[in-house]
Each structure stands twice: as structure tokens, then as C-alpha cells.
Design a protein around this motif. Structure first.
Motif, short mmCIF file in Angstrom:
data_model
loop_
_atom_site.label_atom_id
_atom_site.label_comp_id
_atom_site.label_asym_id
_atom_site.label_seq_id
_atom_site.Cartn_x
_atom_site.Cartn_y
_atom_site.Cartn_z
N PRO A 18 0.82 -1.23 0.00
CA PRO A 18 0.00 0.00 0.00
C PRO A 18 0.84 1.27 0.00
CG PRO A 18 -0.68 -1.49 1.77
CD PRO A 18 0.58 -2.05 1.20
N LEU A 19 1.98 1.23 0.69
CA LEU A 19 2.84 2.42 0.72
C LEU A 19 3.41 2.71 -0.67
CD1 LEU A 19 3.87 4.53 2.76
CD2 LEU A 19 5.96 3.18 2.95
N GLY A 20 3.83 1.63 -1.34
CA GLY A 20 4.34 1.79 -2.70
C GLY A 20 3.26 2.32 -3.63
N ALA A 21 2.05 1.78 -3.47
CA ALA A 21 0.93 2.24 -4.30
C ALA A 21 0.63 3.70 -4.03
CB ALA A 21 -0.30 1.37 -4.04
N ALA A 22 0.66 4.07 -2.75
CA ALA A 22 0.39 5.47 -2.39
C ALA A 22 1.45 6.38 -3.01
CB ALA A 22 0.38 5.63 -0.87
N ALA A 23 2.72 5.98 -2.91
CA ALA A 23 3.81 6.79 -3.48
C ALA A 23 3.62 6.93 -4.98
CB ALA A 23 5.16 6.16 -3.16
N HIS A 24 3.24 5.83 -5.63
CA HIS A 24 3.05 5.85 -7.08
C HIS A 24 1.91 6.81 -7.47
CE1 HIS A 24 2.83 4.50 -11.20
NE2 HIS A 24 1.54 4.28 -11.03
N LEU A 25 0.77 6.66 -6.80
CA LEU A 25 -0.38 7.49 -7.14
C LEU A 25 -0.12 8.97 -6.84
CD1 LEU A 25 -3.39 5.33 -5.89
CD2 LEU A 25 -2.70 5.80 -8.24
N PHE A 26 0.53 9.22 -5.72
CA PHE A 26 0.84 10.59 -5.33
C PHE A 26 1.79 11.23 -6.35
CE2 PHE A 26 2.79 13.41 -1.81
CZ PHE A 26 1.89 14.41 -2.08
N GLY A 27 2.80 10.46 -6.76
CA GLY A 27 3.78 10.97 -7.70
C GLY A 27 3.18 11.28 -9.06
N ARG A 28 2.18 10.49 -9.45
CA ARG A 28 1.60 10.63 -10.78
C ARG A 28 0.63 11.80 -10.87
NH1 ARG A 28 -1.83 5.79 -12.99
NH2 ARG A 28 -3.29 7.15 -11.94
N ARG A 29 0.14 12.22 -9.69
CA ARG A 29 -0.93 13.20 -9.66
C ARG A 29 -0.44 14.58 -10.05
NH1 ARG A 29 -4.02 14.52 -4.15
NH2 ARG A 29 -2.10 15.66 -3.82
N GLU A 30 -1.22 15.28 -10.87
CA GLU A 30 -0.93 16.67 -11.18
C GLU A 30 -1.82 17.55 -10.34
OE1 GLU A 30 -1.01 18.15 -15.13
OE2 GLU A 30 1.11 17.79 -15.36
N LEU A 31 -1.36 18.77 -10.13
CA LEU A 31 -2.16 19.67 -9.31
C LEU A 31 -3.26 20.33 -10.12
CD1 LEU A 31 0.77 21.20 -7.41
CD2 LEU A 31 -1.17 20.12 -6.31
#
Lengths: 274, 308
Positions: free
Chosen positions: A261-274
Motif C-alpha cells: 500500500p505504501l508503494g501504491a500510495a507513493a506511485h499514485l501521489f507521484g503521478r498526480r498533477e495539481l
């Protein structure tokens, strides 16, 4: 690394200021003391180590409380900063999203670790000191504290996922409550229902996989089946030979429940644009 | 010698799933200048700032800031910029001093630099107080202080003067002047041109994602070619005087005592010479240059028609 430390330090500073650390520690210590006295009374006169009994009752306490503390502490870690408007500013600083997430994870983990080690540790010491306590009981107690922190880390990671997926704080809070209900309450009920309904057609392997699919069950098995003296009190003595999973598998499963879940969170957070 | 370019945008377009936030925007800002981004809400100012900050990537076109691609350069780039978001928010429970020290640590700025910065923005007196107790103006000044951490080469301020009283606004522009004198480039956005009080070197007007005007205020004044109004109080018989001036001048009689001449800005001196030569019995002369709002409205209106 430096940035992770700075973010983590801020989380710990905030947790000290808003009394999260004190509150969680006092809560865990208080309940652990109560359980240790209630648990010691019936255990004391039959001549077995009461610490092993406490491990059984404290692991049940951990399953309910530690995930709740972790989820409440972390569900707004990202979406809360988004809503307040502090995330936008933070992201213009020389710090990556990954560092922000891991920094928060570090700070929150430290908060939980302090609460668990101080809260449980105090109760354990009060119970064990001045008594004959064998090394195995201490080891079981140590495992309980370490695995409780790991359980907390699992639910921190899940909370970050909720915090990143949700676009509003309220949604993230709802998701967090849902995660808690699912893994801590509903899953075991569902599993039990499935076992009864299937009338034994579910094989051992399938059952084990189903247990591994819930971090709370992994935690329970890890604590109740790893040491002989605890198994005795947990009513797991018979089950151990048949359905129980070996310690390395359980430990690896709990670690995977942190990492994925931490890896998934990091991935999703990194991909997100503001 | 040419001044190095701090910001270089070439045909920058930014699409969002629902709309086009920026459409083929190109502009260049030399180092040490102050650029004002103007436009209504939703004109694309904040999107443009986020592109310059590297928070988002353009759908097409090129963004170069301080010689780097902001979205790709990462941490070395972010050490050289300062940003003040619109409605800046901080952790309410923390003191102003601790907040600034947190950001200083993140930016690798010596902690000893934070107190002088608080002093510079006039917040020393409230440094130990929690931000919860700060007024809007104080928060804005703390935001300014954090943007100035580490003497950045580029500072971006999103709607910095909104909600500030005239005294604070003056103080704010004083800081901006200090920054540009030191060689820093400043970009600020606003939806009211008059709030900027002509304190910026360059003005870019955005309308529905398109750059409709870009240049110095004088450039824009010339380009808009808005008329100058000269009102002359002649005392009596204004219509007679108007008839005497007649040849080629746009003269209107305002009332019995005064008349008004409209002319292009570059004709202004010729008009004066003509007035003096004609021996006009002027009691008083009042000149109205097009205001900043007139210019802004001219460009906004202009494009509104083009889109309609």
C-alpha cells in the motif's frame, strides 16, 4: 534523506503539540494495565507466566486500537494539506512527493512506536518485574510490541492511500472508517460465515491465503502462534500443527502489507498533477 | 549586451480534460524585471504560474525558467525560486518563527537567516505567536518572508495584493523593488490593474487562456491608442472659442465655461502648441490620461468581441 527527516520531524512535533503522542500512549498504557491486572488474576494461581496471558489479551487490544489510531492520525495527511492549501507551497520547495510521503510515514510510525513501546512496555514491565518470567514470555511480549508497530504501519499506508485517492477530507475519513470496519470487524465475520456455509469444502491452502489477505489476521496469527506458551493460552495449541503458517511467512506477509500500500500510495501521489 | 532571459515561454498550451487553460502563450522576461500577469478569474494566470513553478507540464510548447525546464529540473531548480500562493495557508497551531524555520530547513537556508527576514517584513513582534492569531496582512507578510528564503533568483506571487490595505500594499511593492534591484526576477498576478499602481516593468494580459497584450505599460498605452482628454476652462463663450480652434481638432463644448479636446497620446504636445499659438484665454487646463483600468478594459473588451 534530509528532507524526509525534516518532514518526519515536523509530524512528530505536531503530534507532540496536538497531544496525539500523549493521548495514544496514555490510552494504550491504561488499557494494557487494566488488561494485565484482569489477566493476571486468573493466571497467577495456576502457576504459569501471566505475561503470556497478557500477550494474548494485548494482541486483541492491538487489533482494534492500533489500526484505529493509525487511520485517524494519517487519513488527512495528504488531502488535509491539499484542502488547507499548504501542499501547493510545500511542493514548490526542494522536496519530492516521495520524500513528503515517506517523511510523514516516518513521523507517524515514530508516534505509534512511542505509544506502543511506552504504553505496552510500562504495563509489561510492571507485570513482569519481581516475578519469575521466562525468556520466552519476554520474547513473545517483544514480538507483540514490534508487530503492533508494524500493524500500525500497515494502516498508516492504507490511510495515505485513502488520503491520496480522496478529493475531500470527508471522503478520506469515510474510506478510513471503511478500511477499519472491513479488516478489523467484517472480514473475520465473513470468513467465519464462508467456512460454515461451505461445510468444509474450503481447503487448508485457500483458508491460509484468505487469512494472509487480512493484515489484522496476519498480526493475530503471528502473535498467537509463534510461541508455545502463548499458543497454550490462546487456544491455538491444537490448531498450530494443521492450519498455522510458519513465522517467516507471517512476518513477510505483514511486511508486504506495509510495502504494497505504501508503494501504491507513493506511485499514485507521484503521478498526480495539481 | 543583452540581459539574460529569466523566463522564456514559447507557444505554451495547457489542456485540461474539460477546457483549454492556456492557448499558445509566448513571452520573454529578462532577468531583474517585474512582470504582472493580469486577467479575470479563470484567465489562466494561476495555470501559467504553476507551469513556471514546474508543478504541471505544458500539453505542448516550451517552458524555460532560469535556463531550466522547471518540471524536469527538480530540486536544483526549486532551490532558486520563491512562491507565494494565492490565499497562503500555514499550519495554524505553529508560531510564525517555527514555520519560517521549517521552510528554511527544507530549502537548506541557514536558520540564522530567518529572524532578519521576519524583521524585514515587520513580523518580529509576532514571531512567537501562533499563526491562528495572525491577521490576513500578517499571514501575507509571513508568506512573503518564506518566498524570500535563500535569496531566490525568481519569485512568483499569486494575487499578492488582494485583501491588503493601501499601506501594506505600498510596503509590498517596496519589497518587490528591493528584490528586482538585487537582480531577482519577479512575477505577480492580479485581477485589478490599478492595484499594481504601475509598479511593474512588464504587463501581460491574459484572457481565456490567450495572451492578448504583452509589453511595458507605455507599450500597452500606445498599442491601445486610447485618447487623451484635455479639458480647458475658458471662462465664457466656450462655443465661440471652440469654433476658433476648429481646424482638425476634436473639440466638444462641455458647458458654457469649458471645452474638451480629445487627441491621440502622441498628438498631445502638438495640441498644446496649437492652443498656445491661438492665444486661447485658458483659465485652467486638466489633462486626463487613460487610466490603467481603461487600458485593461480596452484589451479585455477587445478580445471579448473577437471571441463572440
Amino acid at each position: 534523506m534530509r528532507a524526509i527527516g525534516i518532514i518526519g520531524g515536523k509530524v512528530i512535533g505536531d503530534a507532540l503539540r496536538n497531544r496525539w503522542i500523549v493521548g495514544a500512549t496514555v490510552l494504550l498504557a491504561g488499557l494494557a494495565f487494566v488488561l494485565s491486572f484482569l489477566g493476571a488474576a486468573p493466571g497467577g494461581h495456576v502457576g504459569v507466566s501471566p505475561l503470556a496471558v497478557i500477550v494474548v489479551s494485548l494482541s486483541s487490544l492491538s487489533i482494534f486500537l492500533v489500526p484505529l489510531i493509525a487511520l485517524l492520525m494519517a487519513y488527512d495527511a495528504v488531502v488535509g494539506e491539499d484542502e488547507r492549501g499548504t501542499m501547493l507551497l510545500l511542493l514548490t520547495y526542494p522536496v519530492t512527493k516521495r520524500q513528503i510521503l515517506f517523511g510523514k510515514f516516518l513521523g507517524h510510525t515514530a508516534t505509534i512506536a512511542i505509544a506502543v513501546f511506552v504504553g505496552y512496555g510500562a504495563a509489561g514491565l510492571a507485570n513482569g518485574i519481581g516475578r519469575e518470567v521466562d525468556a520466552m514470555a519476554w520474547a513473545a511480549f517483544g514480538l507483540l510490541m514490534i508487530s503492533s508497530v508494524l500493524l500500525g504501519m500497515v494502516f498508516l499506508a492504507l490511510a495515505y492511500l485513502a488520503s491520496i485517492v480522496a478529493s475531500e477530507r470527508g471522503t478520506a475519513a469515510g474510506l478510513a472508517v471503511g478500511v477499519w470496519l472491513l479488516f478489523v470487524i467484517l472480514y473475520d465475520m465473513g470468513l467465519l460465515g464462508l467456512l460454515v456455509a461451505s461445510e468444509g469444502r474450503i481447503g487448508t491452502t485457500a483458508f491460509q491465503i484468505l487469512l494472509l489477505a487480512n493484515p489484522a489476521d496476519v498480526f493475530r496469527l503471528l502473535n498467537l502462534s509463534s510461541f508455545e506458551n502463548v499458543r497454550l493460552f490462546a487456544g491455538m495449541a491444537g490448531a498450530s500443527g494443521e492450519a498455522a503458517l510458519p513465522f517467516p511467512v507471517l512476518a513477510a506477509a505483514l511486511l508486504a502489507w506495509v510495502a504494497v500500500p505504501l508503494g501504491a500510495a507513493a506511485h499514485l501521489f507521484g503521478r498526480r498533477e495539481l | 549586451m543583452m540581459t539574460p532571459v529569466a523566463i522564456h515561454l514559447a507557444n505554451v498550451t495547457k489542456h485540461y480534460p474539460r477546457h483549454k487553460a492556456l492557448d499558445e502563450v509566448s513571452l520573454q522576461v529578462p532577468e531583474g524585471r517585474c512582470l504582472a500577469l493580469l486577467g479575470h478569474n479563470g484567465a489562466g494566470k494561476t495555470t501559467l504560474m504553476k507551469l513556471m513553478l514546474g508543478l504541471i507540464r505544458p500539453s505542448s510548447g516550451q517552458v524555460q525558467v532560469l535556463g531550466m525546464d522547471p518540471a524536469a529540473a527538480g530540486l536544483p531548480f526549486r532551490r532558486r525560486i520563491g512562491f507565494l500562493p494565492e490565499n497562503v495557508a500555514f499550519d495554524e497551531a505553529v508560531s510564525g518563527r517555527d514555520t519560517l524555520r521549517f521552510y528554511a530547513r527544507l530549502k537548506g537556508v541557514p536558520l540564522a537567516d530567518t529572524d532578519p527576514l521576519l524583521e524585514a517584513v515587520g513580523l518580529s513582534f509576532a514571531a512567537q505567536r501562533r499563526i491562528k492569531t495572525y491577521s490576513k496582512g500578517m499571514r501575507q507578510r509571513l508568506g512573503l518572508a518564506q518566498a524570500m528564503l535563500g535569496a531566490p533568483g525568481l519569485l512568483l506571487f499569486d494575487e499578492p495584493t488582494t485583501g491588503l490595505d493601501p499601506v501594506l500594499r505600498q510596503a509590498f511593492f517596496h519589497h518587490i523593488r528591493d528584490l528586482t534591484t538585487r537582480g531577482a526576477t519577479v512575477v505577480l498576478s492580479s485581477h485589478v490593474l490599478t492595484e499594481l499602481e504601475a509598479r511593474t516593468d512588464l504587463v501581460a494580459i491574459l484572457r481565456q487562456g490567450r495572451l492578448v497584450a504583452f509589453g511595458t505599460l507605455d507599450d500597452l498605452r500606445r498599442e491601445a491608442a486610447l485618447p487623451v482628454r484635455v479639458r480647458v476652462v475658458v471662462g465664457t463663450e466656450a462655443s465661440v472659442v471652440a469654433g476658433r480652434l476648429g481646424d482638425g481638432l476634436a473639440v466638444t463644448v462641455v458647458d458654457g465655461r469649458s471645452l474638451e479636446i480629445t487627441c491621440r497620446i502622441d498628438e498631445k504636445m502638438a495640441v498644446f502648441r496649437h492652443l498656445t499659438a491661438s492665444g486661447l484665454p485658458a483659465l485652467d487646463i486638466d489633462i486626463q490620461l487613460p487610466t490603467l483600468d481603461d487600458i485593461y478594459l480596452h484589451f479585455s473588451h477587445h478580445t471579448a468581441e473577437a471571441t463572440a
